[in-house]
Motif scaffolding. Sequence first.
Motif, PDB file in Angstrom:
ATOM      1  N   LYS A  75       1.201  -1.199   0.169  1.00 20.01           N
ATOM      2  CA  LYS A  75       0.265  -0.088  -0.045  1.00 20.01           C
ATOM      3  C   LYS A  75       1.191   0.943  -0.037  1.00 20.01           C
ATOM      4  O   LYS A  75       1.300   1.619   0.916  1.00 20.01           O
ATOM      5  N   LEU A  76       1.376   1.350  -1.264  1.00 18.74           N
ATOM      6  CA  LEU A  76       2.312   2.644  -1.690  1.00 18.74           C
ATOM      7  C   LEU A  76       1.720   3.838  -0.372  1.00 18.74           C
ATOM      8  O   LEU A  76       0.740   4.945  -1.143  1.00 18.74           O
ATOM      9  N   ASP A  77       2.008   3.936   0.636  1.00 14.28           N
ATOM     10  CA  ASP A  77       1.934   5.270   1.792  1.00 14.28           C
ATOM     11  C   ASP A  77       3.600   5.906   1.544  1.00 14.28           C
ATOM     12  O   ASP A  77       3.945   5.843   0.834  1.00 14.28           O
ATOM     13  N   GLU A  78       3.267   7.320   2.255  1.00 13.97           N
ATOM     14  CA  GLU A  78       3.956   8.103   2.800  1.00 13.97           C
ATOM     15  C   GLU A  78       4.880   6.620   3.649  1.00 13.97           C
ATOM     16  O   GLU A  78       6.751   7.900   3.457  1.00 13.97           O
ATOM     17  N   GLU A  79       5.005   6.435   4.828  1.00 14.62           N
ATOM     18  CA  GLU A  79       5.457   5.663   5.379  1.00 14.62           C
ATOM     19  C   GLU A  79       6.320   4.203   3.965  1.00 14.62           C
ATOM     20  O   GLU A  79       7.707   4.181   4.708  1.00 14.62           O
ATOM     21  N   LEU A  80       5.381   4.273   3.483  1.00 15.83           N
ATOM     22  CA  LEU A  80       6.469   2.905   2.638  1.00 15.83           C
ATOM     23  C   LEU A  80       7.432   3.327   1.564  1.00 15.83           C
ATOM     24  O   LEU A  80       8.390   3.188   1.592  1.00 15.83           O
ATOM     25  N   LYS A  81       6.787   4.744   1.352  1.00 13.94           N
ATOM     26  CA  LYS A  81       8.514   5.841  -0.074  1.00 13.94           C
ATOM     27  C   LYS A  81       8.988   5.756   0.502  1.00 13.94           C
ATOM     28  O   LYS A  81      10.632   5.682   0.795  1.00 13.94           O
ATOM     29  N   LYS A  82       9.533   6.065   2.090  1.00 13.23           N
ATOM     30  CA  LYS A  82      10.290   6.914   3.351  1.00 13.23           C
ATOM     31  C   LYS A  82      11.294   5.266   3.465  1.00 13.23           C
ATOM     32  O   LYS A  82      12.384   5.589   3.480  1.00 13.23           O
TER      33      LYS A  82
END
Length: 154
Positions: A75-82
């Motif tokens: 689930k590509l969210d901000e935490e995963l991007k970081k």
Amino acid sequence: MHKGDTIPGLLTAIFGFAVALYTLSEDTMKFRAQSSDGVPGAGFFPVLLGFVVGILGVALMIRGLSQRGSVQYFKLDEELKKNLKILVLAVIGILVFFVLWQTTKQFIFCVPVLCFFLNFIFGRNLKYNLIYTVVFTVFLYAAFVVGFKVQFNM
């Protein structure tokens, strides 16, 4: 479509079994003791850990199959991007470490560079980073060079 833990489990199993099989195929990495003191050979831990990682990967894959696609893995969210950014930087740091180690032949001097870089990308403060780097490097030196008599080029 299988999501969840199926693909990561499969990749983990392949990696673990590949490490174990590669180690068993290497002439220099013997599983059994090669000396009179009965100490396991250089391939003992890589084979053991490779099979353990492979078995855990199979278990993860079975868990993913039992979920029948009900769990979405990405689930590509901000935490995963970081986290992906940190992962890519960590992999690059490890690759640079291996290149430095092989070109300079100075393992013990390359370890602090890697430690410092990894602590930096994980967001540790400077004081923690310096203390951790020194303690970890001293530990590696004491354990492997002094304790196990591993001959790193220095």
